[in-house]
Design a protein around this motif. Sequence first.
Motif, mmCIF file in Angstrom:
data_model
loop_
_atom_site.group_PDB
_atom_site.id
_atom_site.type_symbol
_atom_site.label_atom_id
_atom_site.label_comp_id
_atom_site.label_asym_id
_atom_site.label_seq_id
_atom_site.Cartn_x
_atom_site.Cartn_y
_atom_site.Cartn_z
ATOM 1 N N CYS A 1 -40.925 137.394 18.071
ATOM 2 C CA CYS A 1 -40.060 137.728 19.217
ATOM 3 C C CYS A 1 -40.732 138.733 20.145
ATOM 4 O O CYS A 1 -40.688 138.585 21.373
ATOM 5 N N ALA B 1 -42.033 138.188 24.017
ATOM 6 C CA ALA B 1 -41.620 139.113 25.080
ATOM 7 C C ALA B 1 -42.833 139.690 25.801
ATOM 8 O O ALA B 1 -42.814 139.848 27.028
ATOM 9 N N GLU C 1 -44.319 136.939 28.071
ATOM 10 C CA GLU C 1 -43.450 136.654 29.218
ATOM 11 C C GLU C 1 -43.299 137.848 30.156
ATOM 12 O O GLU C 1 -42.618 137.743 31.171
ATOM 13 N N GLY C 2 -43.913 138.964 29.823
ATOM 14 C CA GLY C 2 -43.774 140.169 30.632
ATOM 15 C C GLY C 2 -44.323 139.990 32.039
ATOM 16 O O GLY C 2 -45.189 139.160 32.311
ATOM 17 N N GLU D 1 -44.699 146.947 31.376
ATOM 18 C CA GLU D 1 -43.720 146.223 30.560
ATOM 19 C C GLU D 1 -44.325 145.787 29.224
ATOM 20 O O GLU D 1 -43.682 145.916 28.175
ATOM 21 N N GLU D 2 -45.564 145.302 29.250
ATOM 22 C CA GLU D 2 -46.226 144.905 28.003
ATOM 23 C C GLU D 2 -46.465 146.096 27.090
ATOM 24 O O GLU D 2 -46.327 146.004 25.879
ATOM 25 N N PHE E 1 -43.239 146.929 25.369
ATOM 26 C CA PHE E 1 -42.955 146.008 24.264
ATOM 27 C C PHE E 1 -43.879 146.258 23.081
ATOM 28 O O PHE E 1 -43.466 146.125 21.923
#
Length: 120
Positions: free
Chosen positions: A47, A51, A54-55, A60-61, A64
Amino acid sequence: MNSELKELFEIKQEDKGKEKKTGKITDQNVKKHIATRLAVFILGTICFVIAIIEGKGGWEEVAFLILMAIFHAIWLLFIIIEAVVLHSKKKLALRDTNLIFILVLVLTYCISGIFLFGFA
């Protein structure tokens, strides 16, 4: 003679009851234990990887990745606590399974850290 048979039968029933109470390996399902822990670990990782892929880019990466590291740390802590609880309940086969799982996770984290941060 009938009373003698009843006495023998009662003795056999007591022996069966004692085997169930001792918590032998037969009532510890190691395969199910491993499968459950691996499923949670692998599904959580998948998951987070989805995520990250798809960032939108940028921070954002990284966020995550930090959340995935926190998830792995909490999961490792849960496995350690569970190993202590299993030891106190005398379920040694499941405890040993958790200890092996902890060892594999720590080795994986060390190898990942070496590849991410270098050999320094």
